[in-house]
Write an enzyme that holds these catalytic residues in place. Structure first.
Site, mmCIF file in Angstrom:
data_model
loop_
_atom_site.group_PDB
_atom_site.id
_atom_site.type_symbol
_atom_site.label_atom_id
_atom_site.label_comp_id
_atom_site.label_asym_id
_atom_site.label_seq_id
_atom_site.Cartn_x
_atom_site.Cartn_y
_atom_site.Cartn_z
ATOM 1 N N ASP A 168 8.428 16.983 2.500
ATOM 2 C CA ASP A 168 7.001 17.269 2.315
ATOM 3 C C ASP A 168 6.153 16.044 2.670
ATOM 4 O O ASP A 168 6.671 15.039 3.167
ATOM 5 C CB ASP A 168 6.736 17.783 0.892
ATOM 6 C CG ASP A 168 7.038 16.749 -0.185
ATOM 7 O OD1 ASP A 168 7.260 15.561 0.133
ATOM 8 O OD2 ASP A 168 7.043 17.132 -1.375
ATOM 9 N N GLU A 213 7.488 12.855 1.392
ATOM 10 C CA GLU A 213 8.823 12.450 1.855
ATOM 11 C C GLU A 213 9.854 12.650 0.749
ATOM 12 O O GLU A 213 10.822 11.907 0.639
ATOM 13 C CB GLU A 213 8.779 10.996 2.340
ATOM 14 C CG GLU A 213 7.493 10.690 3.086
ATOM 15 C CD GLU A 213 7.497 9.396 3.850
ATOM 16 O OE1 GLU A 213 7.752 8.362 3.256
ATOM 17 O OE2 GLU A 213 7.264 9.452 5.076
ATOM 18 N N GLU A 272 -3.051 2.346 -2.247
ATOM 19 C CA GLU A 272 -2.395 3.659 -2.224
ATOM 20 C C GLU A 272 -2.505 4.295 -3.607
ATOM 21 O O GLU A 272 -2.904 5.448 -3.755
ATOM 22 C CB GLU A 272 -0.923 3.476 -1.845
ATOM 23 C CG GLU A 272 -0.116 4.752 -1.825
ATOM 24 C CD GLU A 272 1.299 4.496 -1.335
ATOM 25 O OE1 GLU A 272 1.612 4.893 -0.213
ATOM 26 O OE2 GLU A 272 2.107 3.894 -2.078
HETATM 27 C C1 BGC Z 1 3.781 8.605 1.340
HETATM 28 C C2 BGC Z 1 3.503 9.266 2.665
HETATM 29 C C3 BGC Z 1 2.791 8.305 3.592
HETATM 30 C C4 BGC Z 1 3.526 6.985 3.694
HETATM 31 C C5 BGC Z 1 2.755 5.954 4.476
HETATM 32 C C6 BGC Z 1 4.547 7.329 1.596
HETATM 33 O O1 BGC Z 1 4.792 6.720 0.364
HETATM 34 O O2 BGC Z 1 4.542 9.449 0.516
HETATM 35 O O3 BGC Z 1 2.716 10.398 2.488
HETATM 36 O O4 BGC Z 1 2.676 8.898 4.855
HETATM 37 O O5 BGC Z 1 3.756 6.481 2.408
HETATM 38 O O6 BGC Z 1 1.472 5.779 3.974
#
Ligand code: BGC
Length: 369
Positions: free
Chosen positions: A167, A170, A324
């Protein structure tokens, strides 16, 4: 005297400027957007998912060169996969294609990494097509120069768009996720709308898009909202994107999905990914709050969009970086140390976070940045 409306407008313009500067500063010369320039697991890689949303935000903010550089970077990789996608299309069994599936991320120079990442994530390819379509529509540019890359993605999505995959987050095990299906549908609809596909591909893309929209409705028939995965009752904030910005689900299903996310994954304006999220303890994600704001705008709820944006802006640090995960209650605090031990502090800046804040500001105040 500066009135309140003027000062809010200036304040939003400053936040938007900082987001544009941050994204521009870290965009690689190749056109790739690193997910985060300094976080050990992300630095040096560009994800199709993050990159597509970042390019869309830069395009919406009028930074067309940046968006086009990213799309050219992606198109170069895609064209190189023509033979691989043909082989996937010709395979007689899914078992024969696993080693051919396209990656979720590439190194900034466009090369493929040979690590054990959860690579099979189809959503980023649909989102790329959608973002390219949005950019071409906005700028009135012709789609023809992009056709070879567009065809690769359409063929890929037609071949594997509904195959179980990882998903947005990941997470294992692979499954069929409405959030992924929504991206695939948005991409196919966008490609068809560009008016450059040959008749057979165009017909197939339209038919598949219709089938996927029906599948989304069918998958939600027992829950009433878009679930995290087909057959589950869990909820995932990634489903917000189906409503906005992708606009593939609206009406009562879109509203019920937003209401369910608000009820189960939102604390004030802080949006969590999903209930079982353990990554860095499972904190709130500013990019999802911004996305929820975009989705509420689809229903004319500007007040809620502003509340969400207000919180997103509080997560900016003194450098204008948006992380994030922001500070807030953790869903699984016992997991935080595990991740810190593995990869150090969680990612900041995350370019996708700044991009979603930027996209929401432009949606609230077109022409601001
Ligand atoms: C997230 C992804 C994202 C990636 C890079 C991962 O931890 O689950 O959705 O694309 O980080 O930002």
């Amino acid at each position: 005297m500066v009135d309140a409306a003027t000062s809010t407008t200036r304040w939003l313009a400053d936040v938007a400027d900082r987001a544009v500067s941050l994204i521009s500063a870290f965009q690689d010369r190749s056109g790739a957007y690193p997910a985060s320039p300094n976080f050990s697991a992300y630095a040096g890689y560009c994800w199709f998912r993050d990159g597509a949303f970042i390019a869309d935000a830069m395009s919406a903010a009028g930074r067309y060169d940046s968006a086009e550089a990213f799309h050219r970077w992606a198109a170069t990789a895609l064209i190189g996969w023509r033979g691989r996608v043909d082989a996937i299309g010709a395979a007689t069994s899914i078992l024969h294609v696993e080693h051919l599936l396209l990656p979720a991320r590439l190194r900034l120079d466009g090369s493929e990494a040979s690590d054990e990442w959860a690579n099979h994530q189809v959503d980023g390819y649909g989102t790329w097509l959608w973002a390219l379509g949005e950019h071409l529509r906005r700028t009135g540019s012709p789609a023809e120069p992009w056709l070879p890359a567009i065809e690769v993605v359409v063929d890929y999505l037609l071949a594997v768009g509904t195959m179980p995959c990882f998903d947005w987050w990941e997470e294992r095990p692979p499954g069929v996720h409405p959030s992924t299906i929504a991206c695939v549908a948005a991409g196919l609809r966008s490609a068809s709308g560009m008016g450059v596909l040959d008749a057979a591909r165009n017909h197939a893309a339209r038919a598949e898009c219709d089938a996927l929209l029906e599948r989304l409705a069918w998958g939600a028939s027992s829950t009433g909202y878009l679930p995290k995965s087909e057959g589950s009752t869990a909820v995932d904030a990634a489903a917000i994107a189906a409503v906005g910005p992708l606009r593939v689900v609206g009406g009562s299903l879109g509203l019920a999905t937003l209401a369910t996310v608000e009820a189960r994954l939102v604390d004030g304006a802080k949006v969590y990914r999903f209930e079982a999220d353990q990554y860095y303890g499972g904190g709130p994600w500013p990019l999802l709050s911004a996305m929820l704001g975009l989705a509420w705008l689809e229903y004319g709820n500007e007040a809620r969009a502003r509340e969400l944006l207000d919180w997103v802006v509080t997560t900016e640090d003194i450098r204008g970086w948006i992380p994030e995960q922001a500070r807030g209650r953790l869903l699984h605090p016992e997991e935080l140390a595990v991740w810190r031990g593995r990869w150090g502090p969680s990612a900041t800046p995350l370019l996708w976070s700044s991009a979603m804040a930027l996209r929401l500001i432009v949606a609230l105040r077109p022409g601001l940045s």
